[in-house]
Motif scaffolding. Structure first.
Motif, PDB file in Angstrom:
ATOM      1  N   LEU A  84       0.829  -1.209   0.000  1.00 32.35           N
ATOM      2  CA  LEU A  84       0.000   0.000   0.000  1.00 32.35           C
ATOM      3  C   LEU A  84       0.860   1.254   0.000  1.00 32.35           C
ATOM      4  CD1 LEU A  84      -2.953   1.031   0.191  1.00 32.35           C
ATOM      5  CD2 LEU A  84      -2.702   0.978   2.680  1.00 32.35           C
ATOM      6  N   ALA A  85       2.002   1.185   0.706  1.00 31.53           N
ATOM      7  CA  ALA A  85       2.883   2.347   0.829  1.00 31.53           C
ATOM      8  C   ALA A  85       3.876   2.461  -0.320  1.00 31.53           C
ATOM      9  CB  ALA A  85       3.657   2.263   2.148  1.00 31.53           C
ATOM     10  N   GLY A  86       3.950   1.436  -1.166  1.00 30.65           N
ATOM     11  CA  GLY A  86       4.938   1.440  -2.232  1.00 30.65           C
ATOM     12  C   GLY A  86       6.347   1.234  -1.713  1.00 30.65           C
ATOM     13  N   MET A  87       6.486   0.452  -0.638  1.00 23.33           N
ATOM     14  CA  MET A  87       7.786   0.172  -0.031  1.00 23.33           C
ATOM     15  C   MET A  87       8.156  -1.291  -0.241  1.00 23.33           C
ATOM     16  SD  MET A  87       7.167   2.198   3.568  1.00 23.33           S
ATOM     17  CE  MET A  87       8.876   2.162   4.128  1.00 23.33           C
ATOM     18  N   GLU A  88       9.451  -1.585  -0.181  1.00 22.36           N
ATOM     19  CA  GLU A  88       9.905  -2.959  -0.297  1.00 22.36           C
ATOM     20  C   GLU A  88       9.969  -3.603   1.088  1.00 22.36           C
ATOM     21  OE1 GLU A  88      13.236  -3.794  -2.936  1.00 22.36           O
ATOM     22  OE2 GLU A  88      13.146  -1.717  -3.629  1.00 22.36           O
ATOM     23  N   LEU A  89       9.716  -4.903   1.131  1.00 23.74           N
ATOM     24  CA  LEU A  89       9.779  -5.651   2.381  1.00 23.74           C
ATOM     25  C   LEU A  89      10.573  -6.934   2.163  1.00 23.74           C
ATOM     26  CD1 LEU A  89       8.768  -6.070   5.363  1.00 23.74           C
ATOM     27  CD2 LEU A  89       6.926  -7.461   4.357  1.00 23.74           C
ATOM     28  N   ILE A  90      11.548  -7.175   3.041  1.00 28.39           N
ATOM     29  CA  ILE A  90      12.264  -8.440   3.065  1.00 28.39           C
ATOM     30  C   ILE A  90      11.704  -9.224   4.236  1.00 28.39           C
ATOM     31  CG2 ILE A  90      14.493  -9.597   3.218  1.00 28.39           C
ATOM     32  CD1 ILE A  90      15.781  -7.003   2.242  1.00 28.39           C
ATOM     33  N   CYS A  91      11.116 -10.366   3.927  1.00 28.94           N
ATOM     34  CA  CYS A  91      10.383 -11.129   4.932  1.00 28.94           C
ATOM     35  C   CYS A  91      11.040 -12.486   5.167  1.00 28.94           C
ATOM     36  CB  CYS A  91       8.953 -11.300   4.443  1.00 28.94           C
ATOM     37  SG  CYS A  91       7.920 -12.180   5.574  1.00 28.94           S
ATOM     38  N   PHE A  92      11.483 -12.731   6.389  1.00 29.55           N
ATOM     39  CA  PHE A  92      12.089 -14.007   6.761  1.00 29.55           C
ATOM     40  C   PHE A  92      11.045 -14.842   7.493  1.00 29.55           C
ATOM     41  CE2 PHE A  92      15.574 -11.088   6.249  1.00 29.55           C
ATOM     42  CZ  PHE A  92      16.600 -11.848   5.689  1.00 29.55           C
ATOM     43  N   ILE A  93      10.758 -16.038   6.963  1.00 29.65           N
ATOM     44  CA  ILE A  93       9.775 -16.911   7.588  1.00 29.65           C
ATOM     45  C   ILE A  93      10.347 -18.314   7.753  1.00 29.65           C
ATOM     46  CG2 ILE A  93       7.800 -15.632   6.670  1.00 29.65           C
ATOM     47  CD1 ILE A  93       7.478 -17.865   4.578  1.00 29.65           C
ATOM     48  N   SER A  94       9.754 -19.064   8.642  1.00 29.71           N
ATOM     49  CA  SER A  94      10.161 -20.448   8.855  1.00 29.71           C
ATOM     50  C   SER A  94       9.642 -21.325   7.709  1.00 29.71           C
ATOM     51  CB  SER A  94       9.601 -20.958  10.181  1.00 29.71           C
ATOM     52  OG  SER A  94       9.677 -22.371  10.251  1.00 29.71           O
ATOM     53  N   PRO A  95      10.385 -22.372   7.355  1.00 29.89           N
ATOM     54  CA  PRO A  95       9.881 -23.320   6.354  1.00 29.89           C
ATOM     55  C   PRO A  95       8.591 -24.001   6.813  1.00 29.89           C
ATOM     56  CG  PRO A  95      12.239 -23.621   6.704  1.00 29.89           C
ATOM     57  CD  PRO A  95      11.752 -22.693   7.778  1.00 29.89           C
ATOM     58  N   HIS A  96       8.333 -23.972   8.121  1.00 28.03           N
ATOM     59  CA  HIS A  96       7.150 -24.631   8.676  1.00 28.03           C
ATOM     60  C   HIS A  96       5.936 -23.703   8.753  1.00 28.03           C
ATOM     61  CE1 HIS A  96       9.999 -27.757   9.635  1.00 28.03           C
ATOM     62  NE2 HIS A  96      10.700 -26.917  10.390  1.00 28.03           N
ATOM     63  N   THR A  97       6.061 -22.497   8.211  1.00 24.82           N
ATOM     64  CA  THR A  97       4.940 -21.560   8.198  1.00 24.82           C
ATOM     65  C   THR A  97       3.749 -22.184   7.467  1.00 24.82           C
ATOM     66  OG1 THR A  97       6.401 -19.634   8.257  1.00 24.82           O
ATOM     67  CG2 THR A  97       4.184 -19.275   7.423  1.00 24.82           C
ATOM     68  N   ASP A  98       2.555 -21.932   7.982  1.00 26.77           N
ATOM     69  CA  ASP A  98       1.340 -22.487   7.407  1.00 26.77           C
ATOM     70  C   ASP A  98       1.271 -22.222   5.896  1.00 26.77           C
ATOM     71  OD1 ASP A  98      -1.613 -23.424   7.905  1.00 26.77           O
ATOM     72  OD2 ASP A  98      -1.758 -21.624   6.674  1.00 26.77           O
ATOM     73  N   PRO A  99       1.002 -23.252   5.090  1.00 31.63           N
ATOM     74  CA  PRO A  99       0.955 -23.102   3.628  1.00 31.63           C
ATOM     75  C   PRO A  99      -0.035 -22.029   3.160  1.00 31.63           C
ATOM     76  CG  PRO A  99       1.002 -25.419   4.203  1.00 31.63           C
ATOM     77  CD  PRO A  99       0.826 -24.664   5.486  1.00 31.63           C
ATOM     78  N   GLY A 100      -1.155 -21.919   3.874  1.00 32.36           N
ATOM     79  CA  GLY A 100      -2.133 -20.897   3.508  1.00 32.36           C
ATOM     80  C   GLY A 100      -1.574 -19.489   3.663  1.00 32.36           C
ATOM     81  N   LYS A 101      -0.798 -19.290   4.727  1.00 34.41           N
ATOM     82  CA  LYS A 101      -0.190 -17.981   4.951  1.00 34.41           C
ATOM     83  C   LYS A 101       0.895 -17.710   3.910  1.00 34.41           C
ATOM     84  CE  LYS A 101      -1.244 -18.001   9.878  1.00 34.41           C
ATOM     85  NZ  LYS A 101      -0.729 -17.987  11.266  1.00 34.41           N
ATOM     86  N   LYS A 102       1.632 -18.755   3.548  1.00 33.03           N
ATOM     87  CA  LYS A 102       2.642 -18.602   2.498  1.00 33.03           C
ATOM     88  C   LYS A 102       1.989 -18.185   1.182  1.00 33.03           C
ATOM     89  CE  LYS A 102       6.027 -22.038   4.138  1.00 33.03           C
ATOM     90  NZ  LYS A 102       6.699 -23.317   3.787  1.00 33.03           N
ATOM     91  N   ALA A 103       0.827 -18.763   0.893  1.00 31.77           N
ATOM     92  CA  ALA A 103       0.125 -18.444  -0.347  1.00 31.77           C
ATOM     93  C   ALA A 103      -0.311 -16.987  -0.381  1.00 31.77           C
ATOM     94  CB  ALA A 103      -1.086 -19.366  -0.513  1.00 31.77           C
ATOM     95  N   VAL A 104      -0.799 -16.480   0.761  1.00 27.75           N
ATOM     96  CA  VAL A 104      -1.203 -15.073   0.833  1.00 27.75           C
ATOM     97  C   VAL A 104       0.017 -14.170   0.653  1.00 27.75           C
ATOM     98  CG1 VAL A 104      -2.187 -13.283   2.305  1.00 27.75           C
ATOM     99  CG2 VAL A 104      -3.188 -15.574   2.296  1.00 27.75           C
ATOM    100  N   LEU A 105       1.125 -14.537   1.306  1.00 22.77           N
ATOM    101  CA  LEU A 105       2.360 -13.753   1.175  1.00 22.77           C
ATOM    102  C   LEU A 105       2.847 -13.717  -0.268  1.00 22.77           C
ATOM    103  CD1 LEU A 105       4.710 -14.566   4.201  1.00 22.77           C
ATOM    104  CD2 LEU A 105       3.908 -12.316   3.456  1.00 22.77           C
ATOM    105  N   ALA A 106       2.716 -14.845  -0.950  1.00 22.90           N
ATOM    106  CA  ALA A 106       3.191 -14.946  -2.335  1.00 22.90           C
ATOM    107  C   ALA A 106       2.434 -14.007  -3.274  1.00 22.90           C
ATOM    108  CB  ALA A 106       3.073 -16.386  -2.818  1.00 22.90           C
ATOM    109  N   GLU A 107       1.260 -13.564  -2.860  1.00 22.82           N
ATOM    110  CA  GLU A 107       0.467 -12.650  -3.677  1.00 22.82           C
ATOM    111  C   GLU A 107       0.899 -11.197  -3.498  1.00 22.82           C
ATOM    112  OE1 GLU A 107      -3.510 -13.444  -2.455  1.00 22.82           O
ATOM    113  OE2 GLU A 107      -3.621 -15.384  -3.487  1.00 22.82           O
ATOM    114  N   THR A 108       1.813 -10.948  -2.567  1.00 18.31           N
ATOM    115  CA  THR A 108       2.308  -9.591  -2.331  1.00 18.31           C
ATOM    116  C   THR A 108       3.649  -9.399  -3.039  1.00 18.31           C
ATOM    117  OG1 THR A 108       3.618 -10.086  -0.337  1.00 18.31           O
ATOM    118  CG2 THR A 108       1.239  -9.714  -0.046  1.00 18.31           C
ATOM    119  N   ASN A 109       4.194  -8.200  -2.916  1.00 14.59           N
ATOM    120  CA  ASN A 109       5.487  -7.894  -3.546  1.00 14.59           C
ATOM    121  C   ASN A 109       6.668  -8.164  -2.620  1.00 14.59           C
ATOM    122  OD1 ASN A 109       4.369  -6.916  -6.032  1.00 14.59           O
ATOM    123  ND2 ASN A 109       3.753  -5.056  -4.944  1.00 14.59           N
ATOM    124  N   ALA A 110       6.424  -8.741  -1.460  1.00 12.31           N
ATOM    125  CA  ALA A 110       7.496  -8.983  -0.495  1.00 12.31           C
ATOM    126  C   ALA A 110       8.515  -9.983  -1.028  1.00 12.31           C
ATOM    127  CB  ALA A 110       6.918  -9.492   0.821  1.00 12.31           C
TER     128      ALA A 110
END
Length: 206
Positions: A117-143
């Motif tokens: 929304l702000a037009g900023m870049e985000l570097i996001c570190f997550i665990s490989p065990h993160t819920d697949p559904g949450k990973k899918a939502v993240l994948a739809e962003t520019n992070a």
């Protein structure tokens, strides 16, 4: 209390005047003496989250009344939306370009949505065990999403080495301002019985 409410604004900025009184004015060293602007107030939430009366749970627990503050009804599905709305707005107003976060999912999603929304870049570190559904939502962003078993450690390292703000709530005190609006909202919805009640919440990162 009504005099502090900005009825024309949504989300945490409904309590803008109270946030002004409580602002954590700790400008990170990486930004030197840069002035904090106030033009940007990012918000994706539109309504107060429901305060839901639950007689069934009250009966089980043996209490007269029990209410649940349904933060899962936020547009982003988490109370983390409050802290990230404030934090990303804060750093956008400081002129930051790239932010860093480590998360098990919910905070990452909120950070990514607000950075988009702000037009900023985000570097996001997550665990490989993160819920697949949450990973899918993240994948739809520019992070930029990096999976690692040492998400917290690597995020801390990258933020320090490249002088980028780390949004992790246990590290960035600015998160407290966004979370604080939960108290204002509960008070607005329930001030008639607050004198005779107890409030319980959970915490993450201690």
């Amino acid at each position: 209390f009504e005099n502090y409410i900005a009825n024309g604004k949504n989300g945490i900025w409904r309590y803008e005047s109270l946030l002004e009184l409580r602002t954590v004015r700790n400008v990170p060293k990486a930004f030197g003496r840069r002035e904090l602007r106030k033009e940007v107030q990012l918000e994706l939430e539109k309504d107060l989250t429901p305060l839901e009366k639950r007689d069934d749970l009250a009966k089980i627990l043996g209490v007269a009344n029990l209410y649940l503050k349904r933060e899962d009804k936020n547009v982003l599905g988490s109370f983390k939306s409050r802290s990230l709305a404030y934090q990303v707005s804060y750093y956008k107003n400081l002129g930051a370009k790239i932010l860093v976060i480590s998360s098990s999912g919910n905070a990452a999603i909120c950070a990514a949505k607000y950075c988009d929304l702000a037009g900023m870049e985000l570097i996001c570190f997550i665990s490989p065990h993160t819920d697949p559904g949450k990973k899918a939502v993240l994948a739809e962003t520019n992070a930029v999403i990096i999976q690692t078993d040492r998400a917290i450690r690597f995020a801390t390292y990258v933020a320090a080495k490249y002088k980028m703000p780390n949004l992790r709530p246990s590290i960035d005190d600015n998160s407290l301002l966004g979370f604080e609006t939960l108290a204002y909202e509960i008070f607005e919805q329930s001030s008639l019985f607050l004198e005779k009640c107890s409030i319980f919440t959970f915490v993450t990162s201690g």
